[in-house]
Motif scaffolding. Structure first.
Motif, short mmCIF file in Angstrom:
data_model
loop_
_atom_site.label_atom_id
_atom_site.label_comp_id
_atom_site.label_asym_id
_atom_site.label_seq_id
_atom_site.Cartn_x
_atom_site.Cartn_y
_atom_site.Cartn_z
N ILE A 157 13.03 -5.12 5.81
CA ILE A 157 11.80 -5.63 6.44
C ILE A 157 10.65 -5.57 5.43
O ILE A 157 9.91 -6.54 5.26
CB ILE A 157 11.46 -4.84 7.73
CG1 ILE A 157 12.51 -5.14 8.82
CG2 ILE A 157 10.06 -5.20 8.23
CD1 ILE A 157 12.40 -4.26 10.06
N VAL A 158 10.53 -4.43 4.75
CA VAL A 158 9.45 -4.28 3.76
C VAL A 158 9.59 -5.31 2.64
O VAL A 158 8.61 -5.92 2.20
CB VAL A 158 9.43 -2.84 3.20
CG1 VAL A 158 8.46 -2.74 2.02
CG2 VAL A 158 9.04 -1.85 4.29
N LYS B 107 -2.70 -8.23 1.68
CA LYS B 107 -1.63 -8.91 2.43
C LYS B 107 -0.41 -8.01 2.42
O LYS B 107 0.04 -7.59 1.36
CB LYS B 107 -1.32 -10.27 1.83
CG LYS B 107 -0.25 -10.99 2.64
CD LYS B 107 -0.09 -12.46 2.34
CE LYS B 107 1.11 -13.00 3.12
NZ LYS B 107 1.42 -14.40 2.81
N ILE B 108 0.12 -7.71 3.60
CA ILE B 108 1.26 -6.78 3.64
C ILE B 108 2.56 -7.43 4.12
O ILE B 108 3.60 -6.78 4.17
CB ILE B 108 0.99 -5.54 4.52
CG1 ILE B 108 0.74 -5.93 5.99
CG2 ILE B 108 -0.17 -4.74 3.95
CD1 ILE B 108 0.89 -4.74 6.95
N GLY B 109 2.52 -8.70 4.48
CA GLY B 109 3.77 -9.30 4.89
C GLY B 109 3.59 -10.68 5.47
O GLY B 109 2.46 -11.17 5.59
N VAL B 124 0.22 -11.62 7.31
CA VAL B 124 -0.30 -10.37 7.86
C VAL B 124 -1.17 -9.66 6.83
O VAL B 124 -0.74 -9.42 5.70
CB VAL B 124 0.86 -9.44 8.27
CG1 VAL B 124 0.31 -8.20 8.97
CG2 VAL B 124 1.85 -10.18 9.16
N PHE B 125 -2.39 -9.32 7.24
CA PHE B 125 -3.35 -8.66 6.35
C PHE B 125 -3.81 -7.33 6.94
O PHE B 125 -3.87 -7.17 8.15
CB PHE B 125 -4.59 -9.53 6.16
CG PHE B 125 -4.36 -10.80 5.42
CD1 PHE B 125 -4.46 -10.83 4.04
CD2 PHE B 125 -4.05 -11.97 6.10
CE1 PHE B 125 -4.25 -12.02 3.34
CE2 PHE B 125 -3.83 -13.16 5.41
CZ PHE B 125 -3.93 -13.18 4.03
N ILE B 126 -4.16 -6.40 6.02
CA ILE B 126 -4.94 -5.22 6.38
C ILE B 126 -6.35 -5.46 5.87
O ILE B 126 -6.54 -5.86 4.72
CB ILE B 126 -4.35 -3.95 5.75
CG1 ILE B 126 -2.99 -3.64 6.37
CG2 ILE B 126 -5.30 -2.77 5.93
CD1 ILE B 126 -2.29 -2.46 5.71
N ALA B 127 -7.35 -5.23 6.73
CA ALA B 127 -8.75 -5.36 6.32
C ALA B 127 -9.41 -4.00 6.41
O ALA B 127 -9.34 -3.32 7.44
CB ALA B 127 -9.47 -6.36 7.24
N TYR B 174 2.67 -2.44 9.39
CA TYR B 174 1.65 -1.46 8.99
C TYR B 174 2.25 -0.06 8.89
O TYR B 174 2.04 0.65 7.90
CB TYR B 174 0.52 -1.49 10.01
CG TYR B 174 -0.63 -0.55 9.73
CD1 TYR B 174 -1.46 -0.75 8.63
CD2 TYR B 174 -0.90 0.52 10.58
CE1 TYR B 174 -2.53 0.12 8.38
CE2 TYR B 174 -1.97 1.37 10.34
CZ TYR B 174 -2.77 1.17 9.23
OH TYR B 174 -3.82 2.01 8.98
N GLU B 175 3.04 0.32 9.87
CA GLU B 175 3.67 1.65 9.87
C GLU B 175 4.65 1.77 8.71
O GLU B 175 4.69 2.81 8.03
CB GLU B 175 4.41 1.87 11.19
CG GLU B 175 3.51 1.96 12.43
CD GLU B 175 3.30 3.39 12.89
OE1 GLU B 175 2.59 4.16 12.18
OE2 GLU B 175 3.85 3.73 13.96
N LEU B 176 5.45 0.73 8.48
CA LEU B 176 6.44 0.79 7.39
C LEU B 176 5.73 0.84 6.04
O LEU B 176 6.16 1.56 5.14
CB LEU B 176 7.36 -0.44 7.45
CG LEU B 176 8.47 -0.37 8.49
CD1 LEU B 176 9.16 -1.71 8.62
CD2 LEU B 176 9.50 0.71 8.09
N ARG B 177 4.66 0.10 5.89
CA ARG B 177 3.90 0.10 4.64
C ARG B 177 3.30 1.48 4.38
O ARG B 177 3.31 2.00 3.27
CB ARG B 177 2.84 -0.99 4.71
CG ARG B 177 1.85 -1.01 3.56
CD ARG B 177 0.55 -0.47 4.08
NE ARG B 177 -0.58 -0.73 3.21
CZ ARG B 177 -1.69 -0.02 3.32
NH1 ARG B 177 -1.80 0.95 4.22
NH2 ARG B 177 -2.71 -0.28 2.53
N ASN B 178 2.79 2.13 5.45
CA ASN B 178 2.22 3.47 5.26
C ASN B 178 3.31 4.51 4.98
O ASN B 178 3.07 5.44 4.22
CB ASN B 178 1.45 3.87 6.53
CG ASN B 178 0.17 3.05 6.68
OD1 ASN B 178 -0.28 2.40 5.74
ND2 ASN B 178 -0.39 3.07 7.89
#
Lengths: 181, 181
Positions: A157-158, B107-109, B124-127, B174-178
Motif C-alpha cells: 500500500i505504501v 503528497k502521500i499517495g 492524497v495530501f497532508i497539509a 496517513y497512519e501507514l506513513r506515520n
C-alpha cells in the motif's frame, strides 16, 4: 454538532441501464427551496471479503482493471445481485474469484466507496476456516490468486503497488478491528 | 507473478455530460478477440487533504450526502478542474471547504476509489502549517468544520460514524506513513 441540512428527492428517472448499474438523474430540492439536478450511479450494494488463512496470510486476487489500464491486487469483491444478502454475495465472490469456501464469516463494517457519485454501500467481511474449492476454468484466465502477509500488504500500500481504494479501505478496517479487539 | 491480461479500447462515446462528470461507453476488445461494452464515469482526478494542526488534531468537514441521505464527516476533498494541478486543487478545496491555508504540503499517495465504475484517481495530501482564513458565507450554511484527534478518528471509523470510504482510505495512508516514517 449541528446536523448538515438535507436535500430531498423530488423526482427520479433512469437514463441508462446495463447489467451492472443504472445511471439515474434526480431533481432535488434544497432547504431554501431551490431545485437542482443530480446525475449518479444507481447500483445495489457490494461486498468485499478479507480471507484470512491460519498462517495469518490474506488472500487477494489480481485482475485487469480496464478503466485504469493496469492490473490490480484486491480483496475478493463484487456487486450484489437482486434478492441476495450481503453474506450470500460475499460467499459467491470468494468462491468464484478466489476459489475458496469459508467456515466462519464476520461482518466488520460497511462504507460508501464513492458517495458523491454512487449510492453503493460496500459490506466488509472477514472469512476464516478457509478451504480451497477451486475456480472455474474461465476464471483462471483472468484472475490470479495471491497470498500476502499483513506486513507485505502494508508495504504494497505504501509503495502504491496496491492502489485500489476499496482494498485499502477494507484493510484499514481489518487493522483497526484487530487493534481494538 | 504473471500479468493479468489487458482489455483494450476500440471506441468511446460520451452519453451524458454534466458540470461534474461524463458518462461514457466504450467498446473494448479482450485478448481472445471478443468485444464488449463498458459504461462508466469519466471524470478528471480528485484530491483529498489531511489537514494536521500543531496539536496533532486533524480537520474534517461535515456535509450532507444526498445520495445516502445522511451527513458525513470527511477530509476536505473535491474534483479537479481542467488545467488545475492536484496541489492547486487541494489548496482550493482546503480553503473553500474548511477555511484554511497551509504553509506546507506533502503528497502521500494516490488511489482509485471506485475503479470498476470510474476512472478517477484521488491524490492524497497532508497539509501542515495551517492558518485559518475563513470560509465564504454561503459555505458555512452547508459545511461544518470539525477537529478530531487521531484516536477519535479511529474510534469513529470503528463505530461507523465515519463511513466515507475515501476518508477512511486517506486516514489509512496517513497512519501507514506515520508508522513507516
Amino acid at each position: 454538532m449541528k446536523e448538515a441540512r438535507a436535500w430531498s428527492q423530488l423526482r427520479s428517472e433512469t437514463l441508462i441501464e446495463t447489467p451492472w448499474l443504472k445511471i439515474a438523474r434526480d431533481v432535488y430540492v434544497k432547504p431554501d427551496g431551490s431545485e437542482g439536478l443530480y446525475t449518479y450511479v444507481d447500483i445495489p450494494g457490494s461486498t468485499m471479503t478479507i480471507p484470512v488463512l491460519e498462517s495469518g496470510e490474506l488472500i487477494l486476487v489480481r485482475q485487469w482493471r480496464y478503466l485504469m489500464q493496469r492490473s490490480s491486487l484486491e480483496f475478493p469483491a463484487g456487486g450484489l445481485k437482486p434478492g441476495m444478502s450481503p453474506l450470500e454475495g460475499a460467499e459467491e465472490e470468494l468462491r468464484e474469484e478466489a476459489g475458496y469456501a469459508a467456515n466462519s464469516w464476520e461482518k466488520i463494517g460497511e462504507f460508501a466507496p464513492y458517495n458523491g457519485v454512487s449510492n453503493e454501500y460496500c459490506h466488509v467481511f472477514i472469512a476464516t476456516g478457509l478451504e480451497e474449492v477451486g475456480v472455474e476454468p474461465e476464471s483462471t484466465e483472468e484472475i490470479e490468486v495471491a497470498r500476502l502477509t499483513v506486513d507485505e500488504l502494508r508495504r504494497q500500500i505504501v509503495s502504491r503497488e496496491i492502489w485500489d481504494g476499496m482494498t485499502i479501505n477494507c484493510f484499514a478496517l481489518y487493522e483497526l478491528r484487530n487493534a481494538t479487539k
